[in-house]
Each structure stands twice: as C-alpha cells, then as structure tokens.
Design an enzyme around this catalytic site. Structure first.
Site, PDB file in Angstrom:
ATOM      1  N   ASN A 172     -25.897 -15.711 -19.423  1.00 59.28           N
ATOM      2  CA  ASN A 172     -24.891 -15.753 -20.479  1.00 59.28           C
ATOM      3  C   ASN A 172     -23.518 -15.919 -19.853  1.00 59.28           C
ATOM      4  O   ASN A 172     -23.204 -15.297 -18.831  1.00 59.28           O
ATOM      5  CB  ASN A 172     -24.918 -14.463 -21.308  1.00 59.28           C
ATOM      6  CG  ASN A 172     -23.882 -14.486 -22.416  1.00 59.28           C
ATOM      7  OD1 ASN A 172     -24.080 -15.125 -23.445  1.00 59.28           O
ATOM      8  ND2 ASN A 172     -22.758 -13.815 -22.212  1.00 59.28           N
ATOM      9  N   TYR A 176     -14.196 -12.236 -21.338  1.00 60.25           N
ATOM     10  CA  TYR A 176     -13.786 -10.890 -21.727  1.00 60.25           C
ATOM     11  C   TYR A 176     -12.600 -10.475 -20.866  1.00 60.25           C
ATOM     12  O   TYR A 176     -12.608 -10.684 -19.657  1.00 60.25           O
ATOM     13  CB  TYR A 176     -14.935  -9.888 -21.516  1.00 60.25           C
ATOM     14  CG  TYR A 176     -16.285 -10.406 -21.936  1.00 60.25           C
ATOM     15  CD1 TYR A 176     -16.546 -10.715 -23.270  1.00 60.25           C
ATOM     16  CD2 TYR A 176     -17.299 -10.600 -21.001  1.00 60.25           C
ATOM     17  CE1 TYR A 176     -17.788 -11.199 -23.658  1.00 60.25           C
ATOM     18  CE2 TYR A 176     -18.545 -11.077 -21.374  1.00 60.25           C
ATOM     19  CZ  TYR A 176     -18.782 -11.383 -22.703  1.00 60.25           C
ATOM     20  OH  TYR A 176     -20.011 -11.871 -23.079  1.00 60.25           O
ATOM     21  N   ARG A 189     -13.897  -5.312 -20.660  1.00 56.89           N
ATOM     22  CA  ARG A 189     -13.814  -5.034 -22.095  1.00 56.89           C
ATOM     23  C   ARG A 189     -14.687  -6.028 -22.877  1.00 56.89           C
ATOM     24  O   ARG A 189     -14.237  -7.068 -23.328  1.00 56.89           O
ATOM     25  CB  ARG A 189     -12.372  -5.116 -22.585  1.00 56.89           C
ATOM     26  CG  ARG A 189     -12.224  -4.604 -24.014  1.00 56.89           C
ATOM     27  CD  ARG A 189     -10.846  -4.841 -24.577  1.00 56.89           C
ATOM     28  NE  ARG A 189     -10.684  -4.167 -25.850  1.00 56.89           N
ATOM     29  CZ  ARG A 189     -11.152  -4.618 -27.008  1.00 56.89           C
ATOM     30  NH1 ARG A 189     -11.821  -5.753 -27.047  1.00 56.89           N
ATOM     31  NH2 ARG A 189     -10.956  -3.939 -28.129  1.00 56.89           N
ATOM     32  N   TRP A 190     -15.959  -5.686 -23.016  1.00 58.78           N
ATOM     33  CA  TRP A 190     -16.827  -6.510 -23.862  1.00 58.78           C
ATOM     34  C   TRP A 190     -17.305  -5.673 -25.033  1.00 58.78           C
ATOM     35  O   TRP A 190     -17.716  -4.531 -24.903  1.00 58.78           O
ATOM     36  CB  TRP A 190     -17.990  -7.105 -23.081  1.00 58.78           C
ATOM     37  CG  TRP A 190     -18.823  -6.164 -22.251  1.00 58.78           C
ATOM     38  CD1 TRP A 190     -19.068  -4.834 -22.452  1.00 58.78           C
ATOM     39  CD2 TRP A 190     -19.544  -6.514 -21.068  1.00 58.78           C
ATOM     40  NE1 TRP A 190     -19.885  -4.333 -21.486  1.00 58.78           N
ATOM     41  CE2 TRP A 190     -20.213  -5.337 -20.622  1.00 58.78           C
ATOM     42  CE3 TRP A 190     -19.725  -7.693 -20.346  1.00 58.78           C
ATOM     43  CZ2 TRP A 190     -21.013  -5.319 -19.490  1.00 58.78           C
ATOM     44  CZ3 TRP A 190     -20.523  -7.667 -19.226  1.00 58.78           C
ATOM     45  CH2 TRP A 190     -21.156  -6.501 -18.802  1.00 58.78           C
ATOM     46  N   LEU A 191     -17.215  -6.230 -26.226  1.00 56.39           N
ATOM     47  CA  LEU A 191     -17.651  -5.528 -27.426  1.00 56.39           C
ATOM     48  C   LEU A 191     -19.174  -5.538 -27.498  1.00 56.39           C
ATOM     49  O   LEU A 191     -19.837  -6.407 -26.936  1.00 56.39           O
ATOM     50  CB  LEU A 191     -17.042  -6.179 -28.667  1.00 56.39           C
ATOM     51  CG  LEU A 191     -15.506  -6.169 -28.706  1.00 56.39           C
ATOM     52  CD1 LEU A 191     -15.005  -6.845 -29.970  1.00 56.39           C
ATOM     53  CD2 LEU A 191     -14.955  -4.755 -28.604  1.00 56.39           C
ATOM     54  N   GLU A 238     -24.983 -22.219 -21.612  1.00 57.17           N
ATOM     55  CA  GLU A 238     -23.667 -22.863 -21.638  1.00 57.17           C
ATOM     56  C   GLU A 238     -23.551 -23.918 -20.545  1.00 57.17           C
ATOM     57  O   GLU A 238     -22.850 -24.918 -20.716  1.00 57.17           O
ATOM     58  CB  GLU A 238     -22.568 -21.809 -21.484  1.00 57.17           C
ATOM     59  CG  GLU A 238     -22.352 -20.919 -22.697  1.00 57.17           C
ATOM     60  CD  GLU A 238     -23.260 -19.701 -22.751  1.00 57.17           C
ATOM     61  OE1 GLU A 238     -23.097 -18.884 -23.660  1.00 57.17           O
ATOM     62  OE2 GLU A 238     -24.149 -19.578 -21.883  1.00 57.17           O
ATOM     63  N   ASP A 287      -2.143  -7.930 -28.130  1.00 50.20           N
ATOM     64  CA  ASP A 287      -3.289  -8.798 -28.372  1.00 50.20           C
ATOM     65  C   ASP A 287      -2.941  -9.941 -29.313  1.00 50.20           C
ATOM     66  O   ASP A 287      -1.802 -10.072 -29.775  1.00 50.20           O
ATOM     67  CB  ASP A 287      -4.460  -7.976 -28.925  1.00 50.20           C
ATOM     68  CG  ASP A 287      -5.797  -8.563 -28.530  1.00 50.20           C
ATOM     69  OD1 ASP A 287      -6.313  -9.388 -29.292  1.00 50.20           O
ATOM     70  OD2 ASP A 287      -6.303  -8.212 -27.446  1.00 50.20           O
TER      71      ASP A 287
END
Length: 493
Positions: A172, A176, A189-191, A238, A287
């Site tokens: 993947n 991030y 920081r990945w949700l 990808e 942000d």
C-alpha cells in the site's frame, strides 16, 4: 510525455515557465510557507529553494500548486484531459462485459496493458547512491518545513509511506504527515481507515508485539506520487497504476532493511519500523481546514536507514486555509472522479468539489432528474460509492440546467427550488474527519443533503415554476445587430 523521476519533471516545468529557482537564502521555519502561499494564491510557478537557511539540500515546493501542473505531471496539458484517467479507473473498477465479439476484441489491449504493468525491480538504484545507518541517521539534517507559528515541530508532508499487510499480496502507498520527534523518530499520523493503518492493525493481530517494517519515500516521480492519492481499485497496486499512466513499468528496488519495494528514482528513502507499544502525542498543526487541529496519539516511526541520491532534493508542501496545494490537487482530481461516478450513476451530468470546501467537505452534483426522490438516491450513492467521500459533510444536488461549478447558479437553485424542511436530508452518527472540530464527537458527526432540483408530482402538490428564457429568435437578432448598438459588452456589464 512521461517522467521517470522528479528531476525530469522539474526540468520540464522549468523549460515551460512553470518553475522558479530561488537562490536567495530562505528559512524552512515559516518563511518558505509565506512565500509558497503568496505564490500559490497568485497561481504562480513551482518553487525550488536552492539555499535553505542552515541546510545544504534544496527544497521543492508548490509542485502541484495549479491544476495545470497536476495534469502536466500525468502527461496532459489540460486538467479536463484528466477525465481520461477517470475513464481508465472506471473501467478497472468495474469493467463492463463485452457487448459482442468485436467489443471483446477491442477490450483485449486494455486488459493486456493492465496485466503487463507490475513494477520492475532494478539494481543499483539512484535512491541508494548514499547510505546512512546508525549514528549517521539524523533527520534534522533534512530541511523539513516548520509551516505555521503554532505548529509544535517541523513536519514531513509529502512522504510516500509504503506498507504491506500480512494477508495481502500487494503493498500500500499512502501519504501521511509525519511530525519530527527526534534525530531518528517521526510520528506517523495515519487515520484508522487508511491503508497503512489497516495494514499495521492486521500485522499487530497476526504478530503481536513485533516491530512493523515501514518505508517512506520522499521525492518520487510525479506519477507515482499522484497514484497514491487517486482512487485505485483495491486489487491493483499504485505502482501498477502509475505504470499504466506512464506507459511503462514503475521501477522499484528492495529496501535495505526489509522486503518492501520503493520507487527506485526517489530522492530520499527513510527505512525503519514501528514498535506497536510506542505512541506519542501528535500536533497541534495548522491544517487544510485553515485551523490548528487537536492533538492525538499516533505510532512512532523509528528510522534506521536513510538512503538518498547524490545531491538530493527535498520535496515539501504546507497545508492551510484554501487555496493550498491539497486544494489545487483536489480541483484537478475532480476531473478523475466524474467518469467514475458516471459509470455507476449515468444520470450524473457533472460533479464538483469546491476548493473552498477544503477539497472534499462539500460536493455539488448536477443530474438529469428522472423520478421523485432521484436527488436523494444520488446523495446516498455519492456518500457510499467511493471512500474518498465518506467525510463529505454537505452534498447539493441540482438539475442539468444548473452549472454546478458556478455558485451564482447553485445559490439560485437552492433559494428557488428548495423547501428547507422537505428538501433537506440529515443523517446522524456518520464518519467525519478527525480534523473536523465542529463535529460533536471526534470522528463522528452528521451529514446534510440539499435537494435543489425541480420537484415532480409526488414531491409537491403545487404548480411548479417555469424558468424565464428569452425567445431564441430574438437572441439571434440581437446578436446580429450588437456591434451597431455601440454598447460595450465587457464582462462588467
């Protein structure tokens, strides 16, 4: 035209007046953001800061600062041509059965091309020309931008994070943000719904307590970068999609510390691991909403290896109140989404994500309305069909006589074709962006749909208004005599 690495794209942009070199010393601490923001708002060029203060590595900013440059990165000159990319994605996501023998034969080249685009492994890659391990690893040597006065620390923004789940055959790629925590540590920081976080969760379940290998590529070729932010089908990597867009296979190499494959032409590679027991408070950061976000705990990425090209270029950006680079990227990728949505809902005429709506928080859709309740069906479809729109808070649906990209038209439709009670759809307890502090609970909030279409029998008992339209013959006559009237027909009239 395709670009095998970031440098060839930089050369192409410079040759076409789309990149400006800045030799004057500029500080990555706040100054680069102010310059890049002014240039982006003026629809200016990409910027190459050749002499960052206290650093020897150049910084590339505003690379995708206009929809035109996004199109150029994909070998197109006009953002509207990106609909070709959307057509390809629509086909790959849900290929239609052939209508006959001739149609089946015509589809063979596309299937063959898709199957022949796995990444190509190369030896002695450019991204490993220089290798640093142990005490040589020092992230503070990178000119990482500190974007806003209230940011807690410098922030890696364009890192292409590469992960792999234990049950998946493909890797993947995701982007991030990563807070600088120390010489060899970043906060990832990945949700929880993003690909990297899902891979990590699967790994922890299968290998509890073990370190999770992660690689971050900085300054990859533009097609691979954009491949990581497009809605690629889950079964396709990808890398393979980037190869399809480029017309040749994506070149990759094995990382030095694990089996993950990285883009071979990248400027910089960060290799390391995430310890499942090591978390840290991330933020606050300015942000894409135009506000500083709340803090939260995320995994710590420990960097064990830094490899890079000779004389590497650091690729960076900032996020802030639109327009910013993510917003411009959203404007360009809007054209990719249109064919994908039309494939599922042919009644859709156009689809628009206004950049001032923070790229995805509001969508306006024009449809060829066919029956009562049709607008509500389209709303539900848009919210659920692509995961890119799970955080869209507002959807406005208009008729095909309304330009969904023109606020004058849209506001006219809302104020003349809507009853607030009858034509507003409210849905509670839906997924919402964690950065959305307006929601009552972090990550959970409501959605609103506005049906601004003409109402049919079953939706109203009243006689519906008929739009005023001039007689076409009169318009044609006035067109023919306009020059003789002596009236200035400037846009200010």
């Amino acid at each position: 035209m395709s670009f095998k690495d970031l440098r060839s794209f930089i050369d192409h942009l410079e040759a076409n007046g789309e990149l400006k070199r800045i030799s004057y010393p500029v500080d990555p601490h706040l100054e680069m953001t102010e310059i890049a923001d002014r240039v982006l708002r003026a629809k200016g060029p990409a910027l190459l800061f050749e002499n960052p203060t206290n650093h020897s590595m150049p910084v590339l900013a505003n690379l995708f600062g206009t929809p035109k440059r996004v199109a150029m990165a994909l070998g197109k000159e006009d953002p509207l041509a990106l609909r070709d990319v959307g057509e390809l994605l629509a086909f790959l996501k849900e290929p239609e059965p052939p209508r006959g023998f001739k149609d089946a034969i015509s589809k063979i080249p596309m299937f063959k091309q898709a199957l022949n685009m796995p990444p190509k492994t190369v030896r002695n890659p450019a991204c490993q020309q220089v290798v640093k391990t142990g005490d040589e690893v020092d992230l503070t040597q990178l000119p990482i931008q500190h974007c806003w006065p209230g940011d807690v620390a410098p922030l890696v923004t364009w890192g292409l994070t590469i992960t792999k789940g234990p049950r998946k055959s493909r890797q993947n790629l995701g982007i991030y943000r990563q807070q600088l925590l120390g010489k060899n540590k970043l906060i990832m920081r990945w949700l929880s719904h993003r690909g990297g976080a899902l891979d990590f969760a699967d790994f922890k379940e299968q290998f509890p307590g073990e370190r999770y290998p992660v690689v971050v590529a900085l300054g990859s070729d533009p097609v691979t970068i954009l491949g990581a932010v497009t809605p690629v089908p889950d079964a396709m990597s990808e890398y393979a999609f980037a190869g399809l867009l480029r017309g040749e296979r994506t070149e990759v190499c094995k990382a030095l510390s694990c089996d993950l494959e990285v883009p071979a032409s990248s400027e910089i590679i960060l290799e390391g691991y995430i310890d499942p027991d090591e978390m840290a408070e991330e933020g606050p950061y300015g942000d894409h909403t135009g506000y500083y976000n709340e803090t939260d705990k995320f995994p710590v990425f420990t960097v064990t290896h830094i490899t890079h090209r000779k004389d590497p270029i650091y690729h960076s950006t900032y996020t802030g109140r639109p327009p910013d680079e993510p917003a411009m990227l959203g404007v360009a990728l809007n054209e990719v989404f249109v064919p994908i949505l039309r494939k599922q809902y042919p009644e859709i005429i156009d689809f628009y994500l206004p950049p001032e709506g923070c790229s995805y928080r509001m969508a306006v859709i024009s449809i060829r309305k066919q029956y009562p309740g049709h607008a509500k069906r389209v709303m539900m479809g848009a919210w659920s069909f692509l995961r890119q729109f799970m955080y869209t808070k507002f959807i406005v649906v208009v008729d095909d006589d309304v330009n969904c990209r023109d606020w004058n038209d849209v506001i006219w439709a809302i104020t003349t074709r809507m009853d607030p009670k009858r034509d507003t759809v409210m849905i509670d307890n839906t997924p919402i962006d964690y950065l959305d502090f307006a929601s009552p609970v972090a990550g959970l909030g409501s959605k609103m749909g506005l049906d601004a279409t003409n109402k049919r029998e079953g939706e109203t008992n009243r006689e519906w208004g008929t739009p005023i339209v001039m007689d076409p013959k009169v318009k044609q006559k006035i067109d023919s005599i306009w020059d003789e009237l002596g009236i200035d027909d400037s846009p200010t009239l």
